[in-house]
Design a protein around this motif. Structure first.
Motif, PDB file in Angstrom:
ATOM      1  N   TYR A 221      24.008 -38.758   2.431  1.00 47.79           N
ATOM      2  CA  TYR A 221      25.352 -38.994   2.987  1.00 47.79           C
ATOM      3  C   TYR A 221      26.360 -38.055   2.329  1.00 47.79           C
ATOM      4  O   TYR A 221      26.335 -37.847   1.117  1.00 47.79           O
ATOM      5  N   GLU A 222      27.238 -37.507   3.173  1.00 44.20           N
ATOM      6  CA  GLU A 222      28.223 -36.554   2.662  1.00 44.20           C
ATOM      7  C   GLU A 222      29.576 -36.806   3.306  1.00 44.20           C
ATOM      8  O   GLU A 222      29.645 -37.031   4.522  1.00 44.20           O
ATOM      9  N   PRO A 223      30.666 -36.827   2.534  1.00 41.94           N
ATOM     10  CA  PRO A 223      30.727 -36.554   1.091  1.00 41.94           C
ATOM     11  C   PRO A 223      30.168 -37.728   0.289  1.00 41.94           C
ATOM     12  O   PRO A 223      30.386 -38.891   0.654  1.00 41.94           O
ATOM     13  N   PHE A 224      29.472 -37.426  -0.778  1.00 44.49           N
ATOM     14  CA  PHE A 224      28.907 -38.465  -1.638  1.00 44.49           C
ATOM     15  C   PHE A 224      29.855 -38.688  -2.808  1.00 44.49           C
ATOM     16  O   PHE A 224      30.143 -37.766  -3.568  1.00 44.49           O
ATOM     17  N   GLU A 225      30.341 -39.918  -2.897  1.00 46.15           N
ATOM     18  CA  GLU A 225      31.315 -40.283  -3.932  1.00 46.15           C
ATOM     19  C   GLU A 225      32.484 -39.307  -3.956  1.00 46.15           C
ATOM     20  O   GLU A 225      32.974 -38.891  -5.004  1.00 46.15           O
ATOM     21  N   GLY A 226      32.909 -38.910  -2.737  1.00 49.81           N
ATOM     22  CA  GLY A 226      34.102 -38.089  -2.581  1.00 49.81           C
ATOM     23  C   GLY A 226      33.897 -36.597  -2.719  1.00 49.81           C
ATOM     24  O   GLY A 226      34.859 -35.826  -2.623  1.00 49.81           O
ATOM     25  N   GLU A 227      32.641 -36.136  -2.904  1.00 48.89           N
ATOM     26  CA  GLU A 227      32.393 -34.707  -3.098  1.00 48.89           C
ATOM     27  C   GLU A 227      31.295 -34.219  -2.160  1.00 48.89           C
ATOM     28  O   GLU A 227      30.391 -34.985  -1.796  1.00 48.89           O
ATOM     29  N   PRO A 228      31.332 -32.924  -1.811  1.00 44.45           N
ATOM     30  CA  PRO A 228      30.280 -32.376  -0.944  1.00 44.45           C
ATOM     31  C   PRO A 228      28.969 -32.222  -1.707  1.00 44.45           C
ATOM     32  O   PRO A 228      28.952 -32.180  -2.938  1.00 44.45           O
ATOM     33  N   LEU A 229      27.878 -32.139  -0.958  1.00 42.15           N
ATOM     34  CA  LEU A 229      26.564 -31.912  -1.562  1.00 42.15           C
ATOM     35  C   LEU A 229      26.274 -30.408  -1.611  1.00 42.15           C
ATOM     36  O   LEU A 229      26.374 -29.725  -0.600  1.00 42.15           O
ATOM     37  N   LEU A 230      25.940 -29.921  -2.794  1.00 40.48           N
ATOM     38  CA  LEU A 230      25.455 -28.545  -2.906  1.00 40.48           C
ATOM     39  C   LEU A 230      24.010 -28.484  -2.429  1.00 40.48           C
ATOM     40  O   LEU A 230      23.600 -27.534  -1.763  1.00 40.48           O
ATOM     41  N   ASP A 231      23.250 -29.517  -2.738  1.00 39.11           N
ATOM     42  CA  ASP A 231      21.851 -29.577  -2.297  1.00 39.11           C
ATOM     43  C   ASP A 231      21.347 -30.998  -2.456  1.00 39.11           C
ATOM     44  O   ASP A 231      21.862 -31.790  -3.250  1.00 39.11           O
ATOM     45  N   ALA A 232      20.311 -31.335  -1.691  1.00 36.66           N
ATOM     46  CA  ALA A 232      19.637 -32.633  -1.813  1.00 36.66           C
ATOM     47  C   ALA A 232      18.141 -32.369  -1.750  1.00 36.66           C
ATOM     48  O   ALA A 232      17.657 -31.734  -0.811  1.00 36.66           O
ATOM     49  N   LYS A 233      17.417 -32.837  -2.761  1.00 37.28           N
ATOM     50  CA  LYS A 233      15.976 -32.600  -2.821  1.00 37.28           C
ATOM     51  C   LYS A 233      15.246 -33.931  -2.794  1.00 37.28           C
ATOM     52  O   LYS A 233      15.733 -34.919  -3.370  1.00 37.28           O
ATOM     53  N   CYS A 234      14.109 -33.928  -2.144  1.00 41.39           N
ATOM     54  CA  CYS A 234      13.322 -35.169  -2.001  1.00 41.39           C
ATOM     55  C   CYS A 234      11.973 -35.014  -2.689  1.00 41.39           C
ATOM     56  O   CYS A 234      11.307 -33.984  -2.565  1.00 41.39           O
ATOM     57  N   PHE A 235      11.559 -36.049  -3.428  1.00 40.85           N
ATOM     58  CA  PHE A 235      10.237 -36.118  -4.032  1.00 40.85           C
ATOM     59  C   PHE A 235       9.451 -37.150  -3.243  1.00 40.85           C
ATOM     60  O   PHE A 235       9.802 -38.334  -3.232  1.00 40.85           O
TER      61      PHE A 235
END
Length: 417
Positions: A402-416
């Motif tokens: 989800y973006e913005p996350f805690e009021g800030e944009p995501l630079l990247d999101a990685k999944c394991f």
């Protein structure tokens, strides 16, 4: 004539040339049937290196000995290779770190190791001085790596190959976790490099030693007794000292004990089914994947954890931060059967924030993960309280990026997964 490397296949100095060859696409063959202590004493070998030391590289233009020189030779075989640096100053820095790791790291590791395997007398003051010098060297390296993924520039160079292999002997033989944890950037650097494909192809899976080799016990004097009449005195066979670690053949792997997580009662949450649902949901993510997750979730068999990087102020360079997270996920591979994770790199300007969500089998973070993945100590871990709707919504947002996350944009999101 092919390039023939005369050395034991488990010698860490042999690995320098082999890994450089992997990066350059150069064919280097190990001499067949090489036996340390035999092959290197033959007249033919002594023509290659009169001291009988290994490794030696046999080339069409003559032999090359000394492992760093061999690695440089292999690195130069490809004209456009970046292994030696792309500018005069980069080339100087590559040489600088090769010399530094050889003289300050490798030399002091050997001062600790060799007496403990019987190839030098054990003297406590010598070991104490070597450990102090090694800590100074690792401290300097740690400071440099605080803002760099690699030693020189933004790609692997020969400096990284040789420094990593000088660290390899320490990490696998004498440098236990309690010693290396003082240098988190060195740890991150080492595990990132040894898990690169070209390193992994040569080294296989690397594991840190759990205990330092004990100090050899002093031999008790043997009382002399006169032999009986007409009986020849028996000569006691002197035990041969153990081979140095960098020359010793690896022991056959011992059977692994069953993972305690495999002994837990069956759970209604089938991890592979959740991972498939996550991967295959392309639209209506909240309605399909998130709802499906909570329908599957088993609070008795699994637990959810938030993690926050302890040193967010250090995340001043985007690619270094992303590499840090990528290395962490790579080292978490040992938990793939028992975990699912999301790691978010947050912010448009430095310092970037690194936060994560992890699903683990069982009610606690698995002990084998804590023991074997050093990155765990770099994060604050908080168990999710599912009775708190705000925390539950935070879980939803982290799973769906989800973006913005805690009021800030995501630079990247990685999944394991």
């Amino acid at each position: 004539m092919a390039l023939i490397l005369h050395a034991a296949s488990t010698n860490k100095n042999t690995y320098k040339a082999l890994i450089a060859a992997e990066y350059n696409g150069v064919q280097v063959q190990l001499a067949p049937n090489f036996e340390m202590g035999v092959s290197n004493k033959t007249p033919e070998f002594l023509k290659l290196n009169p001291l009988g030391k290994v490794p030696v590289l046999e080339t069409p233009d003559g032999p090359v000995f000394e492992s760093n020189a061999i690695a440089r030779y292999v690195a130069r075989l490809k004209g456009d290779s970046s292994l030696l640096g792309s500018s005069l100053i980069d080339q100087a820095h590559v040489d600088q770190w090769i010399d530094f790791s050889s003289l300050e790291i490798d030399a002091n590791i050997l001062k600790v190791l060799l007496p403990r395997v019987g190839f030098a007398p054990y003297l406590a003051p010598v070991e104490e001085a070597a450990n102090a010098a090694l800590k100074r060297a690792l401290g300097a390296l740690n400071t440099h790596l605080a803002s760099s993924t690699y030693l020189v520039g933004h790609t692997v160079t020969l400096a990284d190959i040789i420094t990593t292999l000088n660290l390899y002997l320490g990490f696998t033989k004498v440098l236990v976790k309690s010693f290396t944890s003082e240098f988190p950037h060195v740890e991150r650097y080492f595990w990132t490099l040894v898990n690169q494909p070209n390193f992994r192809k040569v080294l296989g899976q690397v594991k840190q030693t759990e205990a330092i080799i004990p100090i050899p016990s002093a031999k008790k004097p043997v009382k002399e007794t006169k032999p009986k009449a007409k009986e020849q005195p028996k000569k006691e066979a002197k035990p041969e000292p153990e081979k140095p670690a960098e020359l010793a053949e690896e022991e056959a792997p011992k059977p692994k004990a069953k993972n305690p997580l495999d002994l837990l009662p069956p759970s209604k949450l089938i991890l592979d089914e959740w991972k498939r649902l996550y991967s295959n949901t392309k639209t209506n993510f909240r309605e399909v994947a998130i709802k499906g997750f909570w329908d599957m979730y088993d609070p008795e068999g699994y637990s959810l954890w938030f993690c926050d990087y302890k040193y967010q102020d250090e995340n001043t360079v985007s690619f270094v931060t992303l590499n840090k997270v990528g290395g962490f996920l790579q080292r978490m591979d040992l938990a793939r059967k028992y975990a699912f994770g999301k790691m978010l790199v947050i912010g448009s300007q430095p310092p970037f924030k690194v936060k994560g969500l992890w699903l683990f089998r069982g009610q606690e973070i698995p002990q084998f993960v804590i023991d074997e993945c050093y990155d765990m100590e770099l994060y604050e871990w908080t168990k999710v309280d599912l009775s708190d709707e705000a925390q539950k919504e935070r879980v939803n947002q982290m799973i769906e990026d989800y973006e913005p996350f805690e009021g800030e944009p995501l630079l990247d999101a990685k999944c394991f997964k």
